[in-house]
Design a protein around this motif. Sequence first.
Motif, PDB file in Angstrom:
ATOM      1  N   GLN A   1       2.543   0.029   4.987  1.00 17.83           N
ATOM      2  CA  GLN A   1       1.127  -0.316   4.873  1.00 17.83           C
ATOM      3  C   GLN A   1       0.283   0.909   4.555  1.00 17.83           C
ATOM      4  O   GLN A   1      -0.651   0.852   3.744  1.00 17.83           O
ATOM      5  CB  GLN A   1       0.660  -0.974   6.170  1.00 17.83           C
ATOM      6  CG  GLN A   1      -0.749  -1.540   6.088  1.00 17.83           C
ATOM      7  CD  GLN A   1      -1.117  -2.297   7.348  1.00 17.83           C
ATOM      8  OE1 GLN A   1      -0.423  -2.228   8.354  1.00 17.83           O
ATOM      9  NE2 GLN A   1      -2.223  -3.031   7.288  1.00 17.83           N
TER      10      GLN A   1
ATOM     11  N   THR B   1       0.698   1.860   0.852  1.00 20.55           N
ATOM     12  CA  THR B   1       0.141   0.921  -0.125  1.00 20.55           C
ATOM     13  C   THR B   1      -1.357   0.703   0.008  1.00 20.55           C
ATOM     14  O   THR B   1      -2.024   0.379  -0.984  1.00 20.55           O
ATOM     15  CB  THR B   1       0.852  -0.445  -0.009  1.00 20.55           C
ATOM     16  OG1 THR B   1       0.723  -0.946   1.337  1.00 20.55           O
ATOM     17  CG2 THR B   1       2.329  -0.312  -0.331  1.00 20.55           C
TER      18      THR B   1
ATOM     19  N   TYR C   1       5.762  -6.578   1.936  1.00 18.47           N
ATOM     20  CA  TYR C   1       5.226  -5.376   1.296  1.00 18.47           C
ATOM     21  C   TYR C   1       6.068  -4.920   0.094  1.00 18.47           C
ATOM     22  O   TYR C   1       5.723  -3.931  -0.556  1.00 18.47           O
ATOM     23  CB  TYR C   1       5.174  -4.221   2.307  1.00 18.47           C
ATOM     24  CG  TYR C   1       4.120  -4.387   3.368  1.00 18.47           C
ATOM     25  CD1 TYR C   1       2.786  -4.082   3.111  1.00 18.47           C
ATOM     26  CD2 TYR C   1       4.454  -4.858   4.633  1.00 18.47           C
ATOM     27  CE1 TYR C   1       1.819  -4.231   4.087  1.00 18.47           C
ATOM     28  CE2 TYR C   1       3.488  -5.011   5.617  1.00 18.47           C
ATOM     29  CZ  TYR C   1       2.173  -4.705   5.341  1.00 18.47           C
ATOM     30  OH  TYR C   1       1.208  -4.856   6.308  1.00 18.47           O
TER      31      TYR C   1
ATOM     32  N   LYS D   1       4.350  -4.682  -3.481  1.00 14.65           N
ATOM     33  CA  LYS D   1       3.218  -3.759  -3.391  1.00 14.65           C
ATOM     34  C   LYS D   1       3.701  -2.320  -3.246  1.00 14.65           C
ATOM     35  O   LYS D   1       3.124  -1.386  -3.820  1.00 14.65           O
ATOM     36  CB  LYS D   1       2.326  -4.154  -2.217  1.00 14.65           C
ATOM     37  CG  LYS D   1       0.917  -3.583  -2.289  1.00 14.65           C
ATOM     38  CD  LYS D   1       0.043  -4.202  -1.206  1.00 14.65           C
ATOM     39  CE  LYS D   1      -1.391  -3.691  -1.324  1.00 14.65           C
ATOM     40  NZ  LYS D   1      -2.266  -4.263  -0.267  1.00 14.65           N
TER      41      LYS D   1
END
Length: 663
Positions: free
Chosen positions: A157, A160, A210, A213
């Motif tokens: 996280q 990205t 994820y 991404k």
Amino acid sequence: MGSNSSRIGDLPKNEYLKKLSGTESVSENDPFWNQLLSFSFPAPTSSTELKLLEEATISVCRSLVENNPRTGNLGALIKVFLSRTKELKLSAECQNHIFIWQTHNALFIICCLLKVFISEMSEEELQLHFTYEEKSPGSYSSDSEDLLEELLCCLMQLITDIPLLDITYEISVEAISTMVVFLSYQLFHKEVLRQSISHKYLMRGPCLPYTSKLVKTLLYNFIRQEKPPPPGAHVFPQQSDGGGLLYGLASGVATGLWTVFTLGGVGSKAATPPELSSPLANQSLLLLLVLANLTDAPDAPNPYRQAIMSFKNTQDSSPFPSSIPHTFQINFNSLYTALCEQQTSDQATLLLYTLLHQNSNIRTYMLARTDMENLVLPILEILYHVEERNSHHVYMALIILLILTEDDGFNRSIHEVILKNITWYSERVLTEISLGSLLILVVIRTIQYNMTRTRDKYLHTNCLAALANMSAQFRSLHQYAAQRIISYTCRHLRRYVYVLDKLYFPHSHCSTLQHCFSTLSDNGEELLSLTCSHILRSYASSLFSLLSKKHNKVLEQATQSLRGSLSSNDVPLPDYVITFFSSRLLQAGAELSVERVLEIIKQGVVALPKDRLKKFPELKFKYVEEEQPEEFFIPYVWSLVYNSAVGLYWNPQDIQLFTMDSD
């Protein structure tokens, strides 16, 4: 560590690190963490100092390994970092330098500790350290939250979602490095890991969404090649009259940590490697290659490889098939430009190979480009300087050419691109030459290097396959390229005849030559005939070499060995061509000028009876990966990580996946 500057050698005695790794439990809400994370020390400036940092970290880690089951301090540190990352995006928007600086320091400590933990214990033992909740000796809760998985998702996280600014550049690099460390168990196993806890986390559960991404972000980091901010200039704005202790410490840590980004590696790395212009791009590319080459799970394919195989151009408005997961779009023009500019590194060449081989959208786009010379020339330069490159890099460059030559449009277009003053080609001054002719020259040179030095039969076969794929489209060859083709063919036919002769003698000691000439012995006449017939159509002056006495004798000897496989009505093409043109030259007189010989040859090419030439199907070769390609690619990728990763050191004596003297 803490609110004082330290030297690497003092780290084992640092009071804050001793408390972290000691016998006293520290709550995640304790002010101790703010003190621990406000540290500054001179960062390593050489591989020797990186080794010293590793050794200093090991002593702290071993103490933590012993005491963490009772204290849970590792989990507390992880929770401090996780709680801070929830506010990281807002802190970046608000330019909260202190908060981001301390969060980075937390991640830096975690990465250092994790790297040593992974080298010293199994995944199962590591997972226990991340799940300890109770403070009683050796106990852990089976239903406690999995901090290892939570940390991994948090890193994805962070990579990205956090905007890339001067103040976040450093923590972005550290997050990518920590993910590489997470996957580094492979370094300590001789066999390819096909099932591991880290693989499980990445391929299912909360990390899976994820996937696309993360791959897209890593690709964009590679495309943008963002340089790090000036050392010390981005952490805090300048303050008046000294600015106080905190500013001084922050400035010191920035200056020190940025130095890491210009370091070389360890083990077999060069002592003074070139400075990296973009540490973020380098780390992103290495992580991307590691993810792309993870083995499939027993019940699911590698989602990161799926993402790499299926992404499309931003200009492509067609819908994604519902059956293809983890899709996204990216600007192909920007990606193409970056790939052209970065081919000096192994990892960029490996990325190009991966995309060409696995993503049909990328392959179609690249083959349709009208400026293919920007991509092909760097690849040819890699092959030309074969003596300076490792064998894996050369092999990848050659496979890229083989994949490109599978396309007839590419084989035609390269002869229409005219290049001027190729300065790196030193055998001969090339003031003007087509891209196709230059490609032929470099491939033939690679073959000759392989025959005299490495004698790798796979390299030899792939070189011949690329030439065979191009042969049907030979057009307007440079005179030097045409001469080199004839010279190469005759030289190898001479060796081919030598091998045939030696086959009759059991003590010939030519098994290596037999391997290297296996392609010629299977397709000797076809290769020679196709090459000669296309040269006849495209460049008449090359017949000077074909008609020379030196080559004539070799061709005569070689064609004699081929006659046995022909029917009575077939005449080997070299024999027939030499006889046809020699008779025309004899009829024209004894003393002929160069211009007159060329004129006779050009007239003869038109008059040559095509019905007497034996017809052969076009030779077309297609690159196919070997079975279990991971046995080659996983050690190769991790050797690149070992040699090229920024600020990461592994003890070469602990490495099991590859040997230190391998490429």
